[in-house]
Design a protein around this motif. Structure first.
Motif, PDB file in Angstrom:
ATOM      1  N   ARG A  54     -10.461   8.719  -0.414  1.00  0.00           N
ATOM      2  CA  ARG A  54      -9.871   9.892   0.233  1.00  0.00           C
ATOM      3  C   ARG A  54      -8.522   9.482   0.839  1.00  0.00           C
ATOM      4  N   PRO A  55      -7.434  10.113   0.392  1.00  0.00           N
ATOM      5  CA  PRO A  55      -6.117   9.741   0.905  1.00  0.00           C
ATOM      6  C   PRO A  55      -5.792  10.438   2.220  1.00  0.00           C
ATOM      7  N   VAL A  56      -5.132   9.704   3.115  1.00  0.00           N
ATOM      8  CA  VAL A  56      -4.579  10.282   4.338  1.00  0.00           C
ATOM      9  C   VAL A  56      -3.148   9.778   4.465  1.00  0.00           C
ATOM     10  N   HIS A  57      -2.318  10.542   5.176  1.00  0.00           N
ATOM     11  CA  HIS A  57      -0.916  10.149   5.294  1.00  0.00           C
ATOM     12  C   HIS A  57      -0.779   8.861   6.094  1.00  0.00           C
ATOM     13  N   ARG A  58       0.119   8.004   5.616  1.00  0.00           N
ATOM     14  CA  ARG A  58       0.407   6.748   6.299  1.00  0.00           C
ATOM     15  C   ARG A  58       1.059   7.032   7.641  1.00  0.00           C
ATOM     16  N   SER A  59       0.714   6.224   8.627  1.00  0.00           N
ATOM     17  CA  SER A  59       1.407   6.280   9.912  1.00  0.00           C
ATOM     18  C   SER A  59       2.167   4.972  10.082  1.00  0.00           C
ATOM     19  N   GLY A  60       3.348   5.060  10.661  1.00  0.00           N
ATOM     20  CA  GLY A  60       4.149   3.852  10.867  1.00  0.00           C
ATOM     21  C   GLY A  60       5.397   3.859  10.007  1.00  0.00           C
ATOM     22  N   ALA A  61       6.170   2.785  10.130  1.00  0.00           N
ATOM     23  CA  ALA A  61       7.456   2.702   9.450  1.00  0.00           C
ATOM     24  C   ALA A  61       7.273   2.445   7.963  1.00  0.00           C
ATOM     25  N   GLU A  62       8.284   2.827   7.206  1.00  0.00           N
ATOM     26  CA  GLU A  62       8.298   2.565   5.767  1.00  0.00           C
ATOM     27  C   GLU A  62       8.420   1.060   5.517  1.00  0.00           C
ATOM     28  N   PRO A  63       7.749   0.520   4.492  1.00  0.00           N
ATOM     29  CA  PRO A  63       7.920  -0.892   4.163  1.00  0.00           C
ATOM     30  C   PRO A  63       9.329  -1.178   3.666  1.00  0.00           C
ATOM     31  N   GLU A  64       9.785  -2.384   3.913  1.00  0.00           N
ATOM     32  CA  GLU A  64      11.109  -2.778   3.456  1.00  0.00           C
ATOM     33  C   GLU A  64      11.113  -2.972   1.941  1.00  0.00           C
ATOM     34  N   ALA A  65      12.307  -2.909   1.362  1.00  0.00           N
ATOM     35  CA  ALA A  65      12.436  -3.159  -0.063  1.00  0.00           C
ATOM     36  C   ALA A  65      11.937  -4.563  -0.400  1.00  0.00           C
ATOM     37  N   HIS A  66      11.194  -4.671  -1.496  1.00  0.00           N
ATOM     38  CA  HIS A  66      10.608  -5.935  -1.964  1.00  0.00           C
ATOM     39  C   HIS A  66       9.574  -6.494  -0.988  1.00  0.00           C
ATOM     40  N   ARG A  67       9.193  -5.731   0.049  1.00  0.00           N
ATOM     41  CA  ARG A  67       8.195  -6.215   1.011  1.00  0.00           C
ATOM     42  C   ARG A  67       7.120  -5.139   1.175  1.00  0.00           C
ATOM     43  N   PRO A  68       6.150  -5.109   0.286  1.00  0.00           N
ATOM     44  CA  PRO A  68       5.105  -4.083   0.382  1.00  0.00           C
ATOM     45  C   PRO A  68       4.350  -4.168   1.704  1.00  0.00           C
ATOM     46  N   ASP A  69       3.724  -3.042   2.063  1.00  0.00           N
ATOM     47  CA  ASP A  69       2.939  -2.966   3.291  1.00  0.00           C
ATOM     48  C   ASP A  69       1.623  -3.700   3.072  1.00  0.00           C
ATOM     49  N   LEU A  70       1.509  -4.920   3.587  1.00  0.00           N
ATOM     50  CA  LEU A  70       0.324  -5.741   3.374  1.00  0.00           C
ATOM     51  C   LEU A  70      -0.733  -5.575   4.468  1.00  0.00           C
ATOM     52  N   ASP A  71      -0.525  -4.613   5.377  1.00  0.00           N
ATOM     53  CA  ASP A  71      -1.500  -4.399   6.453  1.00  0.00           C
ATOM     54  C   ASP A  71      -2.678  -3.573   5.933  1.00  0.00           C
ATOM     55  N   HIS A  72      -3.351  -4.094   4.895  1.00  0.00           N
ATOM     56  CA  HIS A  72      -4.435  -3.327   4.301  1.00  0.00           C
ATOM     57  C   HIS A  72      -5.718  -3.432   5.126  1.00  0.00           C
ATOM     58  N   ASN A  73      -5.633  -4.062   6.285  1.00  0.00           N
ATOM     59  CA  ASN A  73      -6.756  -4.042   7.230  1.00  0.00           C
ATOM     60  C   ASN A  73      -6.664  -2.852   8.185  1.00  0.00           C
ATOM     61  N   ILE A  74      -5.509  -2.188   8.224  1.00  0.00           N
ATOM     62  CA  ILE A  74      -5.312  -1.043   9.116  1.00  0.00           C
ATOM     63  C   ILE A  74      -5.615   0.216   8.324  1.00  0.00           C
ATOM     64  N   LEU A  75      -6.838   0.715   8.463  1.00  0.00           N
ATOM     65  CA  LEU A  75      -7.297   1.842   7.673  1.00  0.00           C
ATOM     66  C   LEU A  75      -7.906   2.904   8.580  1.00  0.00           C
ATOM     67  N   PRO A  76      -7.746   4.169   8.230  1.00  0.00           N
ATOM     68  CA  PRO A  76      -8.350   5.226   9.037  1.00  0.00           C
ATOM     69  C   PRO A  76      -9.857   5.261   8.862  1.00  0.00           C
TER      70      PRO A  76
END
Length: 232
Positions: free
Chosen positions: A168-190
């Motif tokens: 189930r998708p929910v909108h991301r909260s927080g800043a956009e990831p930088e170029a070439h630096r994906p959002d690796l905080d995959h422990n922060i989940l709703p």
């Protein structure tokens, strides 16, 4: 991009996304995700040259060596990082964009027997957590983060976080990831289930208050009808 430049880019990608990577020699010799990716590029060229059997032989040999199975017909963009990698499966018609990160146990699989497009399209900057399954000819929008063990079977818009079975998708909260630096905080989940239970309990509280209220010439049923709606 030349082969040497591509190898440099792959190594730099690992150094940027894995804090356990200490130096280039370690990355070159110890990262099975890189070895599987390089073997895939060779097998993909063989596949495009209609040398299907040698391409499959190479991909299966690579699977035996690394535990990662990438079909030579898949289309993979630059700077893919497969971390740990054991058990990763990428199907024949899968398409993976640039700067994607995949953890171990991930499957980009099909759900159909027809010979057309039957595997997912992963857009740029997506992070897929360990054990997640993305199934069918669906599209995962750019910069989306898929939580560990999620099962995704429907299209996902860009900049979303996906959790659960089915996902189930929910909108991301927080800043956009930088170029070439994906959002690796995959422990922060709703916590979708907890949020929905809270909404149900809030609704019940309002219903009880309305049922206990007196006056205004309205019945309890009429007062309940006047309560605000809750999205559940």
């Amino acid at each position: 991009m030349s082969i040497l430049a591509s190898i440099r880019d792959d190594v730099q990608c690992v150094l940027e996304r894995d804090p356990a990577a200490r130096n280039r020699l370690e990355v070159l010799t110890s990262y099975s995700g890189l070895h599987a990716l390089w073997a895939y590029r060779v097998s993909h060229r063989l596949w495009n040259a209609h040398l299907y059997l040698p391409a499959r032989w190479l991909s299966q040999f690579t699977r035996w060596l690394t535990g990662i199975e990438i079909h030579p017909g898949a289309r993979i963009g630059p700077r893919l990082f497969i971390d740990h990698g054991m058990g990763v499966v990428i199907g024949e018609t899968a398409e993976v964009g640039a700067n994607v990160t995949i953890y171990h146990g991930v499957t980009l699989g099909g759900v159909s027997l027809h010979h057309g497009k039957r595997h997912p399209t992963i857009e740029d900057g997506v992070v897929i957590g360990a054990g997640a399954k993305v199934l069918g000819a669906i599209t995962i929008g750019r910069n989306t983060r898929i939580g560990a063990n999620a099962v995704v079977v429907k299209d996902v818009e860009p900049d979303m976080v996906v959790v659960g079975i089915p996902g189930r998708p929910v909108h991301r909260s927080g800043a956009e990831p930088e170029a070439h630096r994906p959002d690796l905080d995959h422990n922060i989940l709703p916590d979708i289930i907890s949020e929905r239970l809270d909404r149900i309990l809030a609704r019940l509280d309002d219903v009880e208050k309305a049922a206990q209220a007196n006056g205004n010439g309205h019945s309890a049923a009429e007062r309940i009808e006047q309560l605000p709606d809750y999205v559940i």
